[in-house]
Structures are given as C-alpha cells and as structure tokens.
Scaffold this active site. Sequence first.
Site, mmCIF file in Angstrom:
data_model
loop_
_atom_site.group_PDB
_atom_site.id
_atom_site.type_symbol
_atom_site.label_atom_id
_atom_site.label_comp_id
_atom_site.label_asym_id
_atom_site.label_seq_id
_atom_site.Cartn_x
_atom_site.Cartn_y
_atom_site.Cartn_z
ATOM 1 N N HIS A 1 -9.631 1.361 4.746
ATOM 2 C CA HIS A 1 -8.345 1.544 5.419
ATOM 3 C C HIS A 1 -8.531 2.556 6.553
ATOM 4 O O HIS A 1 -9.296 3.522 6.420
ATOM 5 C CB HIS A 1 -7.293 2.032 4.409
ATOM 6 C CG HIS A 1 -5.908 1.992 4.965
ATOM 7 N ND1 HIS A 1 -5.444 2.958 5.835
ATOM 8 C CD2 HIS A 1 -4.898 1.110 4.806
ATOM 9 C CE1 HIS A 1 -4.199 2.660 6.183
ATOM 10 N NE2 HIS A 1 -3.845 1.535 5.571
ATOM 11 N N LYS B 1 -0.015 4.235 -0.265
ATOM 12 C CA LYS B 1 -0.713 5.433 0.249
ATOM 13 C C LYS B 1 -0.507 6.582 -0.756
ATOM 14 O O LYS B 1 -0.453 6.322 -1.955
ATOM 15 C CB LYS B 1 -0.221 5.799 1.654
ATOM 16 C CG LYS B 1 -0.111 4.585 2.565
ATOM 17 C CD LYS B 1 0.203 4.935 3.985
ATOM 18 C CE LYS B 1 0.511 3.680 4.764
ATOM 19 N NZ LYS B 1 0.147 3.765 6.144
ATOM 20 N N GLU C 1 -5.669 -4.830 10.673
ATOM 21 C CA GLU C 1 -4.661 -3.781 10.853
ATOM 22 C C GLU C 1 -4.959 -2.989 12.131
ATOM 23 O O GLU C 1 -5.787 -2.058 12.094
ATOM 24 C CB GLU C 1 -4.695 -2.817 9.669
ATOM 25 C CG GLU C 1 -4.375 -3.454 8.343
ATOM 26 C CD GLU C 1 -3.769 -2.426 7.414
ATOM 27 O OE1 GLU C 1 -2.589 -2.589 7.061
ATOM 28 O OE2 GLU C 1 -4.438 -1.450 7.076
ATOM 29 N N GLU D 1 -6.859 4.948 7.530
ATOM 30 C CA GLU D 1 -6.600 6.350 7.174
ATOM 31 C C GLU D 1 -7.805 6.956 6.456
ATOM 32 O O GLU D 1 -8.070 8.155 6.572
ATOM 33 C CB GLU D 1 -5.319 6.445 6.327
ATOM 34 C CG GLU D 1 -4.084 6.171 7.189
ATOM 35 C CD GLU D 1 -2.883 5.634 6.439
ATOM 36 O OE1 GLU D 1 -2.860 5.685 5.203
ATOM 37 O OE2 GLU D 1 -1.958 5.142 7.117
ATOM 38 N N ASN E 1 0.865 -1.187 0.000
ATOM 39 C CA ASN E 1 0.000 0.000 0.000
ATOM 40 C C ASN E 1 0.896 1.230 0.000
ATOM 41 O O ASN E 1 1.468 1.572 1.029
ATOM 42 C CB ASN E 1 -0.908 -0.006 1.242
ATOM 43 C CG ASN E 1 -1.729 1.274 1.346
ATOM 44 O OD1 ASN E 1 -1.916 1.984 0.356
ATOM 45 N ND2 ASN E 1 -2.221 1.576 2.538
ATOM 46 N N SER F 1 3.112 -2.038 10.396
ATOM 47 C CA SER F 1 4.555 -2.053 10.659
ATOM 48 C C SER F 1 5.248 -3.365 10.296
ATOM 49 O O SER F 1 6.184 -3.786 10.975
ATOM 50 C CB SER F 1 4.832 -1.666 12.121
ATOM 51 O OG SER F 1 4.456 -0.326 12.334
ATOM 52 N N GLY G 1 2.190 2.389 10.673
ATOM 53 C CA GLY G 1 3.161 3.472 10.544
ATOM 54 C C GLY G 1 3.879 3.850 11.831
ATOM 55 O O GLY G 1 4.531 4.886 11.898
#
Length: 225
Positions: A82, A10, A149, A84, A8, A186, A155
């Site tokens: 996701h 991003k 996740e 985010e 990913n 991570s 991150g």
Amino acid sequence: MQKWVVANWKMNGSKNLLNEYKKIFQKHEKLIVCTPFIYLGESAEINLGAQNIHWQPKGAYTGEVSASMLVEFGVKYCLVGHSERRQHFHETNTDVRAKAETCLGADIMPIICIGETLEQYEANQTHEVLERQLAECLPRGQGFWIAYEPVWAIGTGITPTTDEISEVHSMLREKLPNTTLLYGGSVNGDNAATIFSMPNVDGALVGGASLDMATITKIYSASAK
Ligand code: PEP
C-alpha cells in the site's frame, strides 16, 4: 456480475465497527475487510484481510506478524505494498515482492497495490511507473490481485477520470488477463457505481469511505448492479 469490495480501515475502526460489519456483511462473499491486526481474530463470519505481513516465517522482528500467524486466524487476504506503507515505512518494490511471495506460500491472496504519485502523473509517467512496479513487485507464481491506486487519489477526494481509469485497467488486463483488478482512491457512495461499471475493473479498494456504515453499504449495493 457482482464486483469485489475491499475495505481498508488503515489504523482506524473499533470492535463496534467490526460488529456492525458482522451484522451487515456476514456471508457476503464479495466483501473483504482489511482491519488492523488486533481485530483479525474477531470474526469467522466475514472475509478478513490483513494490511501487512512480514516476509520471514518467524524471528526477531519486533512488532511484525508472520504468514502462519495470519493463517491461524483464518486470514485469506493481505494488502501488500500500500502506498502508505511505501511512504511511511519505506517499503520498496523488492520488499513488496518478498511479501507477496510469502503470501502465496501460505495460501493468502496478496492484493498488490501499485500507483503513481502526483508528480509522476503530472509528468505523464503513469504507464512507465506502473510497468516498473509490475516488473519489480510481482511474485513468481500465480494467484495475486492488483489494486491500481494512484497515490494522489488516496484520501484526497480526487479521482482520475473514467477514461484514465479505463486506460490503466485495460493495460493491466492485457498484461494480466486472469488477475482480479481493483481500483482504489477516493471511492465513495456517489462514484462507486460508475467505477464498478467499467469492464476491466473487478472491484474497489475503499479506505475512508469504509468507516461509515451507510456509505460502505451503499458502495456494496452498487457493486452488485
Ligand atoms: C486506500 O486506503 O487504499 C484508499 C483507497 O483510501 P481512500 O479510499 O480513503 O482514498
């Protein structure tokens, strides 16, 4: 058996990075790279995934991309929900389900992301949160993947313990026996082998580490062992 690696990017990457991926990963069936929309038309040689989709087939939704547009460019996978997107764009479980159903209707594999926040983890609410997300996000119909996740692992360089990942994944396997289950948060060149060695982990969703060719190559090698 080789496990899946889903990169990913991003809002990162470049044409150069995509060219590096094409050189190294063409015809590697178990690597999918989810790039920003703009790069999705660039390659038929590797498996491409989108990072988002709109649930409507077309219309006045400035800035959005539909399922039929993704299909036109050969996209076969799409991240949905996701953390985010949930955090910065306020996507709800209802939105996630609508997007996942749109993917299924277009023969795009939705990779549905679920996971608890740090606060929920610290309050021992992980299972409860995941169960609610599953109840509210899963589409009617078969053929989706799940990425577990933990939000606090994305991150941050921090991962759950192997016992914690195993426990969540065996719960997911029990509920969804035929679903591909990814772990994300991570994953890096040093911990990938351990994560891939877990029996109910079918692969990894890799963010930051997917931007460095040496690291993603190392992770991909670990997925084959
Ligand atoms: C992700 O973006 O889904 C992710 C897991 O990021 P990172 O690997 O950087 O934690």
